[in-house]
Design a protein around this motif. Sequence first.
Motif, mmCIF file in Angstrom:
data_model
loop_
_atom_site.group_PDB
_atom_site.id
_atom_site.type_symbol
_atom_site.label_atom_id
_atom_site.label_comp_id
_atom_site.label_asym_id
_atom_site.label_seq_id
_atom_site.Cartn_x
_atom_site.Cartn_y
_atom_site.Cartn_z
ATOM 1 N N UNK A 154 -24.858 43.247 -71.808
ATOM 2 C CA UNK A 154 -24.459 42.594 -70.568
ATOM 3 C C UNK A 154 -24.955 43.438 -69.398
ATOM 4 N N UNK A 155 -25.550 42.787 -68.424
ATOM 5 C CA UNK A 155 -26.067 43.469 -67.241
ATOM 6 C C UNK A 155 -24.998 43.620 -66.167
ATOM 7 N N UNK A 156 -25.153 44.650 -65.369
ATOM 8 C CA UNK A 156 -24.432 44.790 -64.116
ATOM 9 C C UNK A 156 -25.182 43.909 -63.125
ATOM 10 N N UNK A 157 -24.467 43.075 -62.399
ATOM 11 C CA UNK A 157 -25.102 42.135 -61.475
ATOM 12 C C UNK A 157 -24.700 42.441 -60.041
ATOM 13 N N UNK A 158 -25.671 42.456 -59.157
ATOM 14 C CA UNK A 158 -25.417 42.538 -57.718
ATOM 15 C C UNK A 158 -25.420 41.101 -57.197
ATOM 16 N N UNK A 159 -24.326 40.698 -56.557
ATOM 17 C CA UNK A 159 -24.172 39.316 -56.083
ATOM 18 C C UNK A 159 -23.622 39.316 -54.655
ATOM 19 N N UNK A 160 -23.497 38.125 -54.105
ATOM 20 C CA UNK A 160 -22.860 37.940 -52.792
ATOM 21 C C UNK A 160 -23.434 38.905 -51.753
ATOM 22 N N UNK B 170 -18.968 42.035 -66.362
ATOM 23 C CA UNK B 170 -17.915 41.352 -67.119
ATOM 24 C C UNK B 170 -16.846 40.854 -66.169
ATOM 25 N N UNK B 171 -15.602 41.261 -66.397
ATOM 26 C CA UNK B 171 -14.492 40.831 -65.549
ATOM 27 C C UNK B 171 -14.283 41.745 -64.341
ATOM 28 N N UNK B 172 -15.051 42.828 -64.265
ATOM 29 C CA UNK B 172 -14.916 43.770 -63.151
ATOM 30 C C UNK B 172 -15.752 43.308 -61.964
ATOM 31 N N UNK B 173 -15.181 43.414 -60.765
ATOM 32 C CA UNK B 173 -15.899 43.114 -59.525
ATOM 33 C C UNK B 173 -15.531 44.169 -58.502
ATOM 34 N N UNK B 174 -16.572 44.767 -57.888
ATOM 35 C CA UNK B 174 -16.366 45.814 -56.894
ATOM 36 C C UNK B 174 -17.243 45.564 -55.678
ATOM 37 N N UNK B 175 -16.786 46.025 -54.521
ATOM 38 C CA UNK B 175 -17.632 46.065 -53.346
ATOM 39 C C UNK B 175 -18.659 47.177 -53.534
ATOM 40 N N UNK B 176 -19.833 47.020 -52.942
ATOM 41 C CA UNK B 176 -20.835 48.088 -52.979
ATOM 42 C C UNK B 176 -21.683 48.057 -51.724
ATOM 43 N N UNK B 177 -22.316 49.194 -51.465
ATOM 44 C CA UNK B 177 -23.244 49.332 -50.352
ATOM 45 C C UNK B 177 -24.664 49.354 -50.893
ATOM 46 N N UNK B 178 -25.600 48.852 -50.090
ATOM 47 C CA UNK B 178 -27.024 48.844 -50.426
ATOM 48 C C UNK B 178 -27.785 49.591 -49.333
ATOM 49 N N UNK B 179 -29.100 49.631 -49.460
ATOM 50 C CA UNK B 179 -29.946 50.330 -48.504
ATOM 51 C C UNK B 179 -29.867 49.766 -47.093
ATOM 52 N N UNK B 180 -30.115 50.634 -46.125
ATOM 53 C CA UNK B 180 -30.085 50.264 -44.695
ATOM 54 C C UNK B 180 -30.990 49.084 -44.378
ATOM 55 N N UNK B 181 -32.082 48.934 -45.135
ATOM 56 C CA UNK B 181 -33.034 47.841 -44.906
ATOM 57 C C UNK B 181 -32.823 46.688 -45.890
ATOM 58 N N UNK B 182 -31.663 46.642 -46.565
ATOM 59 C CA UNK B 182 -31.385 45.560 -47.503
ATOM 60 C C UNK B 182 -32.141 45.736 -48.815
#
Length: 170
Positions: free
Chosen positions: A1-7, A18-30
């Motif tokens: 199962x992959x970790x997915x970046x969404x939203x 899986x059933x885990x969902x967390x907020x995350x930060x990405x690069x300054x330029x998206x």
Amino acid sequence: MDIEITDIDGTRAKLRYGTLTFDCALGKAGITTHKREGDHATPAGRFPLRKLYFRPDRLTQPPCALPITEIETLDGWCDAPDHALYNQYVRLPFDASHEQLWRTDELYDLVVVLGYNDDPVVPSAGSCIFMHVARDGYSPTEGCVALEKGDLLELLAAIGKESFINIPQS
């Protein structure tokens, strides 16, 4: 199962496993499909999780199926595109540009090396793409994926040793 970046919303997103969902930060330029050294963007693609580094003076070894190494004061990562060790672990002192893994802040208390631009390494295509601890307020990264420390620990305990992260084009 992959970790997915969404939203994805600019430099913020959700990370799902899986059933885990967390907020995350990405690069300054998206997110970009044309990653270049120093562009402050998170690369799009599907990447393996190679290894976990952690600060043993701040954390006990976390449960994780990935290979695990304690960070030492002389650990670094080369980000000099013209150097033979570009986008690889190095020991300090090091004569070329590099990231120091032993930091005074908590961002690299946990560092997961993403298998980006490492097989083979392409000069100037981007280096030091990690999953690490987020700054307060999830402020943008230099191109990494960053989570709150407790969330990252929970994710590390859940993943398998053959886990991948999928970062879609935004």
